[in-house]
Design a protein around this motif. Structure first.
Motif, mmCIF file in Angstrom:
data_model
loop_
_atom_site.group_PDB
_atom_site.id
_atom_site.type_symbol
_atom_site.label_atom_id
_atom_site.label_comp_id
_atom_site.label_asym_id
_atom_site.label_seq_id
_atom_site.Cartn_x
_atom_site.Cartn_y
_atom_site.Cartn_z
ATOM 1 N N ARG A 133 4.063 0.693 -10.836
ATOM 2 C CA ARG A 133 3.767 1.389 -9.578
ATOM 3 C C ARG A 133 3.850 2.883 -9.856
ATOM 4 N NH1 ARG A 133 8.297 -2.309 -7.099
ATOM 5 N NH2 ARG A 133 8.761 -0.474 -5.835
ATOM 6 N N ILE A 134 2.741 3.577 -9.643
ATOM 7 C CA ILE A 134 2.642 4.991 -9.994
ATOM 8 C C ILE A 134 2.404 5.803 -8.737
ATOM 9 C CG2 ILE A 134 1.372 6.701 -11.352
ATOM 10 C CD1 ILE A 134 0.645 4.450 -13.289
ATOM 11 N N MET A 135 3.366 6.673 -8.404
ATOM 12 C CA MET A 135 3.251 7.533 -7.231
ATOM 13 C C MET A 135 3.472 8.963 -7.664
ATOM 14 S SD MET A 135 5.622 5.038 -4.907
ATOM 15 C CE MET A 135 6.376 4.450 -6.452
ATOM 16 N N TRP C 227 10.210 -0.472 2.198
ATOM 17 C CA TRP C 227 8.770 -0.258 2.244
ATOM 18 C C TRP C 227 8.194 -0.319 0.834
ATOM 19 C CZ3 TRP C 227 6.112 4.014 0.070
ATOM 20 C CH2 TRP C 227 4.723 3.979 0.278
ATOM 21 N N PRO C 231 5.190 -3.063 0.993
ATOM 22 C CA PRO C 231 4.708 -1.986 1.870
ATOM 23 C C PRO C 231 3.947 -2.449 3.116
ATOM 24 C CG PRO C 231 3.575 -1.939 -0.270
ATOM 25 C CD PRO C 231 4.695 -2.930 -0.384
ATOM 26 N N THR C 232 3.501 -3.686 3.176
ATOM 27 C CA THR C 232 2.827 -4.128 4.398
ATOM 28 C C THR C 232 3.654 -5.140 5.185
ATOM 29 O OG1 THR C 232 1.716 -5.924 3.229
ATOM 30 C CG2 THR C 232 0.530 -3.842 3.367
ATOM 31 N N GLY D 13 -0.200 0.020 6.639
ATOM 32 C CA GLY D 13 -1.378 -0.396 5.893
ATOM 33 C C GLY D 13 -2.112 0.812 5.343
ATOM 34 N N GLU D 70 -2.547 3.121 -8.480
ATOM 35 C CA GLU D 70 -1.849 4.274 -7.896
ATOM 36 C C GLU D 70 -2.150 4.433 -6.404
ATOM 37 O OE1 GLU D 70 -2.091 7.880 -10.239
ATOM 38 O OE2 GLU D 70 -2.706 6.759 -12.017
ATOM 39 N N PRO D 72 -1.490 4.969 -2.782
ATOM 40 C CA PRO D 72 -0.313 5.405 -2.013
ATOM 41 C C PRO D 72 0.146 4.366 -0.992
ATOM 42 C CG PRO D 72 -1.907 7.197 -2.212
ATOM 43 C CD PRO D 72 -2.573 5.965 -2.757
ATOM 44 N N TRP D 73 -0.761 3.723 -0.287
ATOM 45 C CA TRP D 73 -0.343 2.808 0.779
ATOM 46 C C TRP D 73 0.268 1.523 0.237
ATOM 47 C CZ3 TRP D 73 -2.325 -2.061 2.008
ATOM 48 C CH2 TRP D 73 -3.524 -2.436 1.380
ATOM 49 N N LEU D 74 0.084 1.236 -1.057
ATOM 50 C CA LEU D 74 0.743 0.082 -1.680
ATOM 51 C C LEU D 74 1.907 0.546 -2.559
ATOM 52 C CD1 LEU D 74 -2.185 -2.356 -2.542
ATOM 53 C CD2 LEU D 74 -0.323 -2.742 -0.911
ATOM 54 N N ALA D 75 2.434 1.735 -2.263
ATOM 55 C CA ALA D 75 3.577 2.281 -3.009
ATOM 56 C C ALA D 75 3.286 2.337 -4.509
ATOM 57 C CB ALA D 75 4.855 1.485 -2.720
ATOM 58 N N GLY D 76 2.054 2.713 -4.852
ATOM 59 C CA GLY D 76 1.707 2.935 -6.247
ATOM 60 C C GLY D 76 1.111 1.739 -6.957
ATOM 61 N N ARG D 77 0.974 0.627 -6.260
ATOM 62 C CA ARG D 77 0.364 -0.559 -6.865
ATOM 63 C C ARG D 77 -1.168 -0.447 -6.810
ATOM 64 N NH1 ARG D 77 4.599 -1.984 -3.800
ATOM 65 N NH2 ARG D 77 6.230 -3.344 -4.658
#
Lengths: 269, 269, 269, 269
Positions: A133-135, C227, C231-232, D13, D70, D72-77
Motif C-alpha cells: 500500500r503506497i500513499m 479506515w 477503507p470501504t 469510497g 497507489e 488514495p481511496w483504497l489507502a494505497g492499494r
C-alpha cells in the motif's frame, strides 16, 4: 536440471529455459523493495542459527518486502517476497564465510519456492503477500496465511536519495561473502534424520541498476500467532515476534532493474 | 522432524503435531474424490517412468481429484489434489515392488506440497483447484495455473452403488504393494547432479470408511499448453495431453472418512 | 431480467437460467451453516436501523456463516456467506412487517453480490471467507478483507440433535413475516440523493430438508478495524465490534438440502 | 454518500473519504495501461447498444487493460480493469452526447464494482485479472473467471514514443463529450421492470501526466465460452467473441500519474 516429477524430463525454472539455456537478467526483472532494520538481543538471534553458524557483528535484523515483476523465467510474470536476514558467519570443516544469513523467506507463489528450496537451499515458505500500500511518502506491506495477518511492515517519511550501488550498506544482504543459507531435506522413512544438511552461499552478484532510492523510518510488527492460526509456521512467527526491538535502524525503499539468476549458488562444507 | 527453515526448530506437519505427537486420523479428514481411468498406449507411458521402473499390467491411467477437509494437522482446514497414477513395478538393487505409480500430483496449498516432496518423495506441484462443480449426477473438476485451465475432469450418469472397502479395484491406487514414487532433490551448485534420487513406497493403509460410492462414466481432458502459459510445468501437461485415450474405463465418485498419515512411507533401494 | 451491462441482453442469474427458466432448487444447493447468537444492548442496535424500522422483541443478534455448494444457477459451483441479523419491524405507509432484519451480509463471490443488491435489495458486500475449520465438535469460521481478518466465529461442544424444520426458533431468520432488508441505490450526479430507497421482504419459504443439526456454545468476535485496513467497510466492522455481548445465546451447526430462489422477494412501501 | 448497507451510515469510497472529504488525485493513482483497437462490423456492434444509443463514426472497438496502484481511496492499494469501448452517440429527450461508449468493464475487486455500478452507472463485472506479463517489447494480459480464461490481449513490437496528452487520439476514450454509459437497476419484485434506467456521461477530465508511451501492434482474443463456464457472463463473452476483426488498428502501452475521481459523472435524460 531435474526436479520432481522426474519422469517427465528436465524442468524449466529460474536457471534453465525451455531450450535449456539461461535467461538474460540484465534488464529484467524489475524489483520494488521496502526494508526495515532494527537492533535486537544477541541471545534471541543466536537461538535461530543452524549448526556451524555464529552471529557476526551487531545483531541487526533486516526485514525486506520485494515485489518482483517482468521475470524472464516466468514468461514476464512476477511474485513477491518477505525475508528476514541478519549477519552471521559459517565455520565449516572446509569452508568459512561471513555474510547475511537468510533465516526465513516467504513467497506468494509455489513454483519459485520449490526450485529455491531444492536447488538453492533457501528456507522459503508460502504465504499471502498483498501488493504494498503506497500513499506518497508512506508504505505499508503485510503478510498473511489463509487470512491470518502475521507481519506488518510500515515505512514513513520516505525522502528521495541519490541512487547508488550498492544502494545501502545492508541493502540486499550482500555484505561480506554474500548471503548464507542452510539447506535441509529429511530422509524418507527415517523420521528425524537428514538426507541433505549443509550450508549454502550466494556470492555477491554484479551490479543491478538502482533506479530510485528513498530513505525513511520504519517498523516491523510480527503478531502473536497460535498453532491453530498457522499450524505449520506458528513457531517461526512466534520466534520473530519475541525478538526485542532495541533500536530502529535504517529503512529504505528502492526500485531496481536486473538481477542474478543465482546460478553461482554453492554448497559450503 | 525438521524442515527448512531449520534454525527455528522442528516444524509441525502431517506426521507431527505442535506437541510432537502424531494426529488421530481415524475419523478425519473427510475425502471427496472423483476419478476417471482410461487405457492408453504402452509406449507413451513408458517414457514417463523414472530409472528402475517398468510398466506392470495394462497401461491404464487413473486421474483423480480429491477434496480434503477437516484435516487435523491443518487445524481443521483442507485442500485439494489432482493426481495421475498408472501401474508400475520397481526393480531396485535391494527392493522390488509392484503398485500404482504416482507420476505427478497437484495440490492447491504449498504447505503439504513441501512436506510431501521433502519427507515423502511425492512429485507434488502447485496449481489452482477450484471446488468441484456438482450438478446432480454430473461432476466437473478443473485445474488451472494462474488463470490457464489445463485439465478438465468430467463425470456423468453417476449412480449410487454399495459402499465397499476397497471401494473399487483401482481405487486409491492401493493395489499390490502400495503406491510408488520417485524422490529427487538436486545437488546445490553442481547443476544436473542429484543430492537425493531413489524410489519410495506408500504401503497400503488400513481401512478408511467409505460413506458413499457412485459409479458412472467419465473423461479427462488435458489441454495443449505452451511454455508461456505454464513456464515451469508445460512439459508435464504436454506429455499428459499427448496420451492417447484408447478406451474409457471406470469412473467413480466416493466420499470417505479417515486416512493414513503416511508415516509408513519408506525409501526403496 | 436485465442487469448491467444492459446492451448484451438479459443476464442469467439465481432466478433465471440461460433458457430464461427458473432453476429447480428442491434438492440443491447444499448448505452448511454455523451460527452464533447473543443478547446485546438495545440502543446500540437501534442506531443500525434504516428509516421506517424499529427493534422488535429482544435485541438478539445472530451471526451466521454459510457454505453453499451445488448451486444450480452457478452450474454446480458454490460460495460462502457471513450475515448479521436481528429482529425488527418495518412500519411503512402501506406495508407493515415484522421479521429478522439483515443488517449486512458478506459473500466471497461478486456475481451473487450484484444480483442480490440490485434485484433483491440485500446489503451484500465482498470479503474473503475461507472454508470453515472443522475439528470434531469444534468449528471456527473467519472473514478477512485483503488479508485483514475482521471476524471470528467459534463454536464448541457441538452435540448431535434431532433434525427438525425449522431447525431452530431463530434459524435462518424466518421468524414472523420473513427477512427484512433496506434497498438503497444512489442517484448518479446528485451526490447524497437516492434513486431507490425502500424496504424489502423475503417471505418465509417452504421447507428445505434439514439433514443434520448440532447444538453447542459459541462466540463471535469482530476485531477493531481502521479506515486503512478496510477503507470501504471499517465503519461497519467498528459498529459490530462495539456491540456489547450481554449474554451468549444459542449456537448451532446445520446441514440443509434445498433452498428458495428468493423470487418471492418484494418491495415494501 | 450512502450505499448499502444503509443502516451503518455513509460509506467511504472513491469520491468520499472517512472524513467526508474528497481525495487528492493529482499525483496518484499510478495507471499502467495496455490497449488494442480493431475495426469491426457495424451491425454486430449495433446490437450491443442500449436504448437511445447509436453508433458514431467508424465501428472501432478498443479493449484496454489497466493496472491501478497507489489509489488514495483504497489507502494505497490498487486493482485492475479490462474494458471494451466503442464510439457512440446518445440522443435523449433532453440531452445529446457523442463519445466513447463503455459497453462492459471488468474489475478484480468488488468494492469499486459496487460504487461504480450504483453511483456512476458503469457496467462493471468481476473477474480475475492476473498482473500483465511483460517481456521487453511484448505484453500479454489475460482475464479469467474462476479459472476459465476468456480474454487474451497481446501487444508486440512496442517502441518508445514521445509522451503527450492526450497520449493518443483514442486513448482513454475521452474523445467528444466523454465516456457514455447506461445505468440499469431492476425493480425488486416486479421482475423484468427497471427501477433505474438512463444514460450517464463521464465528461473529459483535466490532464493526468503521461510518463511513458509505447506504440506497437496488438491483438485481442475472446474465447468461446459456455453457460457452464461462466453462468452469469457467457452471453457477453460470446457477443465479443463473435465480433469480426476486420482490421487491426492502434495498440499502445502507457504509464500515467493522476486521475479524476469521476465526481463529474452525470445522468443524461
Amino acid at each position: 536440471m531435474y526436479r520432481m516429477p522426474y519422469g517427465f524430463g528436465p524442468t524449466a525454472g529460474p536457471r534453465q529455459g525451455p531450450d535449456y539455456k539461461r535467461f538474460d537478467c540484465s534488464n529484467a526483472p524489475h524489483r520494488w523493495q521496502a526494508a526495515v532494520s532494527f537492533l535486537t538481543d544477541r541471545n534471541h538471534l543466536d537461538r535461530l542459527l543452524p549448526p556451524g553458524f555464529a552471529l557476526a557483528g551487531d545483531p541487526i535484523v533486516t526485514v525486506e518486502f520485494r515485489v518482483l515483476s517482468e521475470l524472464p523465467w516466468l514468461a514476464g510474470r512476477g511474485y513477491s517476497i518477505l525475508k528476514v536476514n541478519f549477519p552471521a558467519a559459517y565455520n565449516g570443516k572446509r569452508d568459512k564465510a561471513v555474510g547475511s544469513f537468510c533465516s526465513v523467506l516467504w513467497e506468494n507463489l509455489a513454483d519459485p519456492i520449490l526450485s529455491g528450496r531444492e536447488e538453492l537451499g533457501f528456507a522459503k515458505l508460502w504465504c499471502e503477500l498483498p501488493p504494498p500500500r503506497i500513499m506518497g511518502d508512506r508504505v505499508t506491506c503485510t503478510a498473511s496465511w489463509l487470512g491470518h495477518e502475521f507481519a506488518i511492515l510500515e515505512l514513513t517519511d520516505l525522502a528521495e536519495a541519490e541512487p547508488r550501488n550498492p544502494a545501502f550498506p545492508g541493502l540486499g544482504g550482500q555484505a561480506g561473502d554474500g548471503t548464507l543459507h542452510y539447506k535441509y531435506i529429511p530422509q524418507t522413512g527415517e523420521w528425524g534424520k537428514a538426507a541433505v544438511a549443509h550450508a549454502c552461499l550466494t556470492p555477491p552478484t554484479g551490479g543491478p541498476t538502482v533506479e530510485r532510492l528513498r530513505l525513511g523510518t520504519g517498523r516491523v510488527n510480527f503478531r502473536p500467532t497460535t498453532w491453530e492460526q498457522m499450524p505449520t509456521q506458528f513457531h517461526i512467527v512466534q520466534a520473530l515476534c519475541a525478538l526485542p526491538i532495541l533500536e530502529q535502524r535504517e529503512a529504505w525503499c528502492v526500485e531496481i532493474r536486473g538481477d542474478s539468476d543465482l546460478s553461482q549458488q554453492r554448497a559450503l562444507v
